[in-house]
Motif scaffolding. Structure first.
Motif, PDB file in Angstrom:
ATOM      1  N   UNK A  86       0.797  -1.133   0.092  1.00 55.46           N
ATOM      2  CA  UNK A  86      -0.011   0.119   0.193  1.00 55.46           C
ATOM      3  C   UNK A  86       0.918   1.043  -0.008  1.00 55.46           C
ATOM      4  N   UNK A  87       0.613   2.295  -0.781  1.00 59.69           N
ATOM      5  CA  UNK A  87       1.402   3.631  -0.711  1.00 59.69           C
ATOM      6  C   UNK A  87       0.587   4.326   0.017  1.00 59.69           C
ATOM      7  N   UNK A  88       1.284   4.840   1.058  1.00 64.16           N
ATOM      8  CA  UNK A  88       0.583   5.574   2.025  1.00 64.16           C
ATOM      9  C   UNK A  88       0.745   6.984   1.712  1.00 64.16           C
ATOM     10  N   UNK A  89       1.861   7.296   1.005  1.00 63.07           N
ATOM     11  CA  UNK A  89       1.790   8.732   0.550  1.00 63.07           C
ATOM     12  C   UNK A  89       2.994   8.736  -0.701  1.00 63.07           C
ATOM     13  N   UNK A  90       3.252   9.782  -1.264  1.00 70.60           N
ATOM     14  CA  UNK A  90       4.300   9.433  -2.470  1.00 70.60           C
ATOM     15  C   UNK A  90       5.715   9.272  -1.650  1.00 70.60           C
ATOM     16  N   UNK A  91       6.351   8.041  -2.092  1.00 69.73           N
ATOM     17  CA  UNK A  91       7.776   7.563  -1.227  1.00 69.73           C
ATOM     18  C   UNK A  91       7.502   7.006  -0.014  1.00 69.73           C
ATOM     19  N   UNK A  92       6.485   6.714   0.456  1.00 70.14           N
ATOM     20  CA  UNK A  92       5.997   5.929   1.803  1.00 70.14           C
ATOM     21  C   UNK A  92       5.444   4.758   1.391  1.00 70.14           C
ATOM     22  N   UNK A  93       5.866   3.643   1.741  1.00 70.86           N
ATOM     23  CA  UNK A  93       5.286   2.322   1.208  1.00 70.86           C
ATOM     24  C   UNK A  93       5.034   1.316   2.540  1.00 70.86           C
ATOM     25  N   UNK A 120      20.867  16.337   9.288  1.00 71.07           N
ATOM     26  CA  UNK A 120      20.859  15.230   8.493  1.00 71.07           C
ATOM     27  C   UNK A 120      19.379  14.401   8.583  1.00 71.07           C
ATOM     28  N   UNK A 121      19.030  14.197   9.786  1.00 67.83           N
ATOM     29  CA  UNK A 121      17.755  13.672  10.175  1.00 67.83           C
ATOM     30  C   UNK A 121      16.382  14.296   9.600  1.00 67.83           C
ATOM     31  N   UNK A 122      16.530  15.522   9.673  1.00 65.03           N
ATOM     32  CA  UNK A 122      15.507  16.211   9.018  1.00 65.03           C
ATOM     33  C   UNK A 122      15.751  16.408   7.491  1.00 65.03           C
ATOM     34  N   UNK A 123      16.725  16.233   6.816  1.00 67.70           N
ATOM     35  CA  UNK A 123      16.956  15.942   5.495  1.00 67.70           C
ATOM     36  C   UNK A 123      16.216  14.671   4.889  1.00 67.70           C
ATOM     37  N   UNK A 124      16.776  13.402   5.727  1.00 65.99           N
ATOM     38  CA  UNK A 124      16.265  12.489   5.249  1.00 65.99           C
ATOM     39  C   UNK A 124      14.816  12.085   5.302  1.00 65.99           C
ATOM     40  N   UNK A 125      14.157  12.858   6.496  1.00 65.16           N
ATOM     41  CA  UNK A 125      12.846  12.688   6.841  1.00 65.16           C
ATOM     42  C   UNK A 125      12.040  13.123   5.572  1.00 65.16           C
ATOM     43  N   UNK A 126      12.464  14.231   5.185  1.00 66.40           N
ATOM     44  CA  UNK A 126      12.019  14.830   4.054  1.00 66.40           C
ATOM     45  C   UNK A 126      12.113  14.444   2.741  1.00 66.40           C
ATOM     46  N   UNK A 127      13.286  13.727   2.331  1.00 62.23           N
ATOM     47  CA  UNK A 127      13.575  13.600   1.120  1.00 62.23           C
ATOM     48  C   UNK A 127      13.566  11.949   0.813  1.00 62.23           C
ATOM     49  N   UNK A 128      14.021  11.108   1.953  1.00 59.10           N
ATOM     50  CA  UNK A 128      14.337   9.852   1.689  1.00 59.10           C
ATOM     51  C   UNK A 128      13.023   8.882   1.543  1.00 59.10           C
ATOM     52  N   UNK A 129      13.060   8.081   0.605  1.00 62.86           N
ATOM     53  CA  UNK A 129      11.763   6.903   0.789  1.00 62.86           C
ATOM     54  C   UNK A 129      11.920   6.390   2.073  1.00 62.86           C
ATOM     55  N   UNK A 130      10.406   6.094   2.753  1.00 60.39           N
ATOM     56  CA  UNK A 130      10.401   5.159   3.776  1.00 60.39           C
ATOM     57  C   UNK A 130       9.588   3.925   3.598  1.00 60.39           C
ATOM     58  N   UNK A 156       9.494  16.054   0.094  1.00 59.84           N
ATOM     59  CA  UNK A 156       9.599  15.572  -1.582  1.00 59.84           C
ATOM     60  C   UNK A 156      10.519  14.467  -1.572  1.00 59.84           C
ATOM     61  N   UNK A 157      10.173  12.978  -1.486  1.00 62.02           N
ATOM     62  CA  UNK A 157      10.916  12.361  -1.295  1.00 62.02           C
ATOM     63  C   UNK A 157      11.502  11.866  -2.767  1.00 62.02           C
ATOM     64  N   UNK A 158      12.879  11.764  -2.796  1.00 65.47           N
ATOM     65  CA  UNK A 158      13.554  11.299  -4.072  1.00 65.47           C
ATOM     66  C   UNK A 158      13.741   9.858  -4.406  1.00 65.47           C
ATOM     67  N   UNK A 159      13.264   9.611  -5.616  1.00 65.04           N
ATOM     68  CA  UNK A 159      13.088   8.130  -5.883  1.00 65.04           C
ATOM     69  C   UNK A 159      14.715   7.413  -5.691  1.00 65.04           C
ATOM     70  N   UNK A 160      14.932   6.236  -5.402  1.00 66.27           N
ATOM     71  CA  UNK A 160      16.251   5.832  -5.254  1.00 66.27           C
ATOM     72  C   UNK A 160      16.559   5.582  -6.572  1.00 66.27           C
TER      73      UNK A 160
END
Length: 421
Positions: A5-12, A190-200, A227-231
């Motif tokens: 289930x995709x909960x939101x863009x970049x959050x699976x 760093x944590x704020x950056x990956x919370x905002x940009x990294x897939x979860x 704004x989560x960036x695709x890997x």
């Protein structure tokens, strides 16, 4: 069956509904490309988060909260999966069916996990210095302890040398000097950056329907915009020039490590054949390396092979006396040549196949094993369920195994020997 289930863009969210266990489990992982600049920060983060929240400001308060949740557990989760590194938390908890009437454990532990992830106490724009410094000491101790485990150290040095041009050569927990340089403010930024940009990635195992689990995890992440960036896709190993390195240390036993490259990864149709080859070659007590190098010729104290399927790397480790190094190397390669030539008995092939099938059957024996197999597989690119994997293994022929063996090329060796040997 895994429901995604995709909960939101970049959050699976991936759900495995399984009512066989009294315990449920879930993992929450931020996924980033493995990189020198961030490896140590990612390794440090979850331990710092678990030191306390605004409401539960120390380890005693956190433990008391988990005890009130029927003895639930939260632990740091840091993985290297091919080109990726993950940082996050793993949670084990009592399934709602076994709680007191009306008590919803999953909902409560999801709410507390939200606190841990998003409500850390801060000071001057950073995590609390006492949290960060305490966990830096613990992480450095873990990294340094590897040097005392000579087998682990030698294998780490082999991979670092062999994969120096690839992210796979970066230590999973970073390096001591990188940990020492982390400040509370830099870690928070760093944590704020990956919370905002990294897939979860969230993986859930338990009796709740996927829709119900999704509601809990939606609430857990409410307000977490980004704004989560695709890997970038997983890739095979980028190899530079090979080497043959000898390092001396105060050790009683020599540690010989040999690294082989192959274009076959777990995203390749030939993956089951390569996995079967690895098991047959050095994956257990019935393997060619164990039976010949150790038992028949007594050239080593221990010997085994390993296959890093996400990157296409096979390694061989042997604990030896320094004077047997040359003979051990030759015999290790001779046994690989036997595999390449198809000099494999039906008994060897059967034993290797049965060992792998047995390990795959065990995947569904616990929530933790289920989470590890499927959550890691989703990121590494492994597209096989355990059942499909077993079917594929049963279809592998002797010629498939020899074909896989012929793709292996020796690239790098690392020998850790005693100073007086």
């Amino acid at each position: 069956m895994i429901e995604t289930i995709t909960l939101s863009p970049g959050v699976t969210l991936r759900c495995c509904r399984d009512a066989r266990f009294k315990q449920g489990a879930f993992s929450v992982q931020l996924v980033t490309p493995m990189a020198e600049a961030t490896a140590a920060k990612n390794a440090l983060l979850p331990a710092v988060l678990l030191r306390g929240t605004a409401r539960c400001p120390d380890l005693r308060a956190v433990t008391r909260e988990l005890d009130d949740l029927y003895g639930a557990s939260l632990s740091p989760l840091v993985r290297r999966i091919g080109d990726y590194q993950t940082t996050g938390l793993y949670c084990g908890f009592m399934d709602d069916r076994f709680a007191l009437p009306g008590d919803r454990v999953l909902a409560r532990i999801a709410d507390f996990t939200r606190e841990v992830l998003l409500d850390s106490p801060l000071r001057e724009g950073g995590f609390l210095p006492e949290y960060v410094e305490g966990e830096k000491v613990n992480l450095i101790s873990t990294i340094e302890s590897e040097r005392n485990d000579k087998r682990s150290y030698a294998m780490s040095r082999l991979l670092e040398t062999m994969c120096r041009g690839d992210s796979f050569g970066i230590p999973r927990l970073g390096r001591t000097e990188q940990v020492e340089a982390i400040s509370p403010q830099a870690l928070r930024t760093h944590y704020e950056t990956i919370l905002r940009e990294s897939p979860l990635e969230i993986f859930y195992v338990g009796s709740a329907p996927a829709e119900e689990a999704a509601e809990h995890f939606q609430r857990m992440l409410a307000g977490l915009a980004g704004d989560r960036k695709p890997l970038p896709p997983q890739t095979g190993l980028t190899l530079g020039e090979g080497s043959d390195t000898v390092e001396t240390m105060d050790v009683a036993q020599g540690n010989l490590c040999m690294g082989f490259s192959t274009p076959i990864t777990n995203r390749d149709r030939a993956f089951p054949a390569m996995q079967l080859l690895n098991t047959l070659y050095g994956g257990g007590m019935t393997s060619k390396l164990f039976q010949n190098v150790r038992e028949k010729q007594s050239l080593c104290y221990s010997v085994s092979s390993g296959y890093y399927a996400a990157k296409g790397v096979m390694t061989v480790y042997a604990g030896i006396e320094a004077e047997t190094e040359h003979a051990a190397r030759e015999e290790i390669l001779r046994q690989l040549e036997a595999c390449r030539a198809g000099d494999i008995t039906e008994g060897e092939l059967t034993a290797a196949r049965e060992a792998l099938v047995s390990s795959l059957r065990a995947v569904h024996d616990s929530p933790g094993a289920i989470e590890s197999y499927y959550a890691t597989g989703a990121l590494s690119g492994l597209g096989l369920t355990p059942e499909a994997y077993m079917d594929a293994l049963n279809q592998v022929t002797l010629s498939d195994v020899t074909a896989a063996a012929n793709t292996l090329k020796l690239h790098t060796t690392f020998f850790l020997r005693g100073e007086c040997q």
